[in-house]
Design an enzyme around this catalytic site. Structure first.
Site, short mmCIF file in Angstrom:
data_model
loop_
_atom_site.label_atom_id
_atom_site.label_comp_id
_atom_site.label_asym_id
_atom_site.label_seq_id
_atom_site.Cartn_x
_atom_site.Cartn_y
_atom_site.Cartn_z
N HIS A 173 0.81 -1.22 0.00
CA HIS A 173 0.00 0.00 0.00
C HIS A 173 0.84 1.27 0.00
O HIS A 173 0.30 2.38 0.05
CB HIS A 173 -0.93 -0.02 1.23
CG HIS A 173 -2.04 0.97 1.17
ND1 HIS A 173 -2.21 1.98 2.10
CD2 HIS A 173 -3.06 1.10 0.28
CE1 HIS A 173 -3.27 2.68 1.79
NE2 HIS A 173 -3.81 2.18 0.70
N LYS A 229 3.11 4.45 -1.16
CA LYS A 229 3.21 5.36 -2.31
C LYS A 229 4.51 6.13 -2.17
O LYS A 229 4.63 7.02 -1.33
CB LYS A 229 2.03 6.34 -2.34
CG LYS A 229 0.72 5.74 -2.80
CD LYS A 229 -0.17 5.39 -1.66
CE LYS A 229 -1.52 4.90 -2.14
NZ LYS A 229 -2.36 4.39 -1.04
N ASP A 254 17.12 10.07 -7.62
CA ASP A 254 18.52 10.40 -7.35
C ASP A 254 18.84 10.46 -5.86
O ASP A 254 19.71 11.23 -5.42
CB ASP A 254 18.90 11.74 -8.01
CG ASP A 254 18.92 11.64 -9.53
OD1 ASP A 254 19.00 10.51 -10.05
OD2 ASP A 254 18.82 12.68 -10.20
N HIS A 288 -9.86 11.32 0.75
CA HIS A 288 -8.95 10.18 0.81
C HIS A 288 -7.64 10.52 1.54
O HIS A 288 -6.77 9.66 1.69
CB HIS A 288 -8.66 9.69 -0.62
CG HIS A 288 -7.97 8.38 -0.69
ND1 HIS A 288 -6.67 8.24 -1.14
CD2 HIS A 288 -8.38 7.13 -0.38
CE1 HIS A 288 -6.32 6.98 -1.11
NE2 HIS A 288 -7.33 6.27 -0.65
N LYS A 294 -4.88 11.03 4.33
CA LYS A 294 -4.54 10.35 5.60
C LYS A 294 -3.56 11.26 6.35
O LYS A 294 -2.39 11.33 6.01
CB LYS A 294 -3.90 8.99 5.35
CG LYS A 294 -4.75 8.03 4.49
CD LYS A 294 -4.10 7.84 3.16
CE LYS A 294 -4.74 6.87 2.21
NZ LYS A 294 -5.86 6.12 2.45
N ASP A 307 -1.01 18.91 18.27
CA ASP A 307 -0.58 20.19 18.83
C ASP A 307 -0.23 21.15 17.70
O ASP A 307 -0.96 21.26 16.74
CB ASP A 307 0.57 19.98 19.82
CG ASP A 307 0.13 19.14 21.03
OD1 ASP A 307 -1.08 19.14 21.32
OD2 ASP A 307 0.98 18.50 21.67
#
Length: 467
Positions: A202, A204, A209, A385, A387, A392
């Site tokens: 899952h 991404k 470089d 979508h 996340k 704080d």
């Protein structure tokens, strides 16, 4: 011909045939029931023990190349939330200079294309979903051009999430041009019995470089082309781009771990110049980022314990946005506890969901949370979508981790823990915009649920470990 068929049918013992079909149905039902029980009761049984031991060895073999002075780092990070990740998986916090927030796929793809054009050494990519079409195809063309220039291009794609990509001619064309592609976690017959089918890659990640890093919640999809679900609308996401050689070296180790786990080939080259971490002094004036990642061989409850520590570390406020909110009882208790102590806790989830089970299961927790003082917002319109966790005024967590069992206990996930006041101020403003497009849920909303809604919530919460 018809005479013979008629004669055959007359000879069939229909009572016997019914018994056979009934027995077959019972066997299929029992098999499904056994799998469900295994998933629910043994949700942490997802990969063979010997593979976990092997992958743990791979992880520590790669990590040792950072040449970290443990005593120095532990002394420096002792007062920060960073120490939890370092003590558990050995990844230290590192500083960064430049950072970009990206909130739409069009801008993301153009930035990626531009960075690929100027790449010189390597391009490493991991994605759950790569959906071919329009701008996404331009990334492929630039990767082919980079490979022709001698750039080392390696790609990891989830076999299920990127199934449409693997159905096209692009993979073969890219392989023929020298690009290496790994189809991660293919579904095989033995997986049905011995492993969880929903164990997915899952992450991404794009690493260019060993200096430019992309990660966040977006998949490689051109929204202008992708067939949107009319019910859900456009997916609302956040990605982050960071320039940091130190962070690039750590992402390189994570990619190499995933690559070797699937292929058995160690690609972490000895000649890579890993910067020395021993002289980094952590202080409040520097921007810090730390990677948290999960997978076989790493502690299975790492993300769960990290989230609990993060929640209890809060002093003023916690803002959470996630598309899939089906947390463990421990996390619910932690959120309710800090909220009841006067800490301002807000949770933003989409009003609509792409999964029927998750839609009803997430609502099971609303009553206890609201009763403890937690504010729950239902985002209207498009599908939220993103996340993101904001704690704080100077700590944020942005990546692929959802508040569900699959992300917390099972999947290959990645997120960045970032300490930076200016960034978190920008993230706070983004979350405020999300709230402005949301409905604030109250106890009246909960009490007005009808019998069937309560029944669905209580029924689907039984499948929590599957979600």
């Amino acid at each position: 011909m018809f005479y013979l068929l008629k004669k055959f049918l007359l000879k069939i013992n229909y009572k016997f045939l019914i018994y056979v079909l009934l027995l077959l149905f019972i066997l299929i039902f029992l098999l499904i029931l056994i799998l469900i029980i295994k998933y629910i009761i043994l949700y942490n049984f997802y990969i063979k023990k010997d593979i976990c031991i092997k992958s743990n060895n791979i992880w520590h073999k790669n990590l040792i190349k950072l040449n970290i002075n443990n005593k120095f780092i532990k002394k420096q990070i002792n007062k920060y939330i960073f120490n939890f990740i370092y003590y558990n998986i050995g990844i230290p916090p590192v500083y960064f200079k430049k950072l970009w927030l990206i909130n739409n796929s069009n801008k993301l793809i153009h930035l990626i294309i531009n960075d690929i054009k100027f790449s010189k050494k390597n391009i490493y990519i991991i994605f759950y979903i790569w959906e071919p079409g329009y701008l996404s195809n331009k990334i492929i063309i630039e990767l082919i051009n980079a490979s022709k220039r001698g750039v080392d291009c390696k790609i990891i794609l989830d076999a299920i999430g990127s199934i449409n990509f693997f159905k096209t001619d692009w993979p073969l064309l890219m392989i023929n041009e020298g690009i290496q592609i790994v189809k991660y976690l293919e579904i095989k017959f033995n997986n049905l019995i011995f492993n969880r089918l929903d164990l997915r890659q899952h992450k991404k990640i794009i690493l260019i470089d060993n200096n430019i890093i992309y990660t966040g919640s977006m998949n490689l999809i051109d929204d202008s082309y992708f067939n949107k679900n009319i019910y859900l609308g456009i997916w609302i996401d956040l990605m982050i781009k960071i320039k940091s050689k130190l962070l690039g070296n750590i992402i390189n180790i994570i990619f190499s771990y995933d690559w070797e786990l699937q292929t058995g080939i160690n690609i972490l080259k000895k000649e890579i110049n890993f910067d020395n971490f021993n002289n980094i002094i952590i202080n409040k004036y520097i921007n810090w980022v730390q990677v948290i990642t999960s997978g076989p061989g790493l502690p299975r409850n790492l993300i769960h314990r990290f989230l609990l520590n993060l929640i209890f570390s809060s002093k003023y406020r916690i803002l959470i946005t996630t598309p899939y909110f089906i947390p463990s009882n421990s996390i619910i208790d932690a959120i309710c506890t800090v909220s009841s102590k006067g800490i301002d806790v807000s949770i933003i989830i989409p009003e609509k969901n792409d999964t029927f089970l998750i839609y009803w299961s997430s609502r099971f927790f609303f009553y206890d949370l609201i009763k403890s003082g937690v504010k729950i917002y239902l985002f209207k319109g498009n599908f939220l979508h993103t996340k993101l966790i904001l704690v704080d005024y100077n700590i944020s967590v942005l990546g692929t981790i959802n508040f569900d069992f699959r992300s917390i206990w099972l999947n290959f996930e990645i997120a960045l823990l970032i300490k930076n006041y200016c960034l978190n101020k920008r993230l706070f403003n983004i979350l405020k915009k999300y709230m402005n497009y949301s409905i604030l849920i109250n106890l009246k909303f909960i009490k007005n649920k009808n019998f069937y809604e309560k029944l669905l919530e209580n029924f689907f919460i039984l499948f929590n470990p599957l979600l």
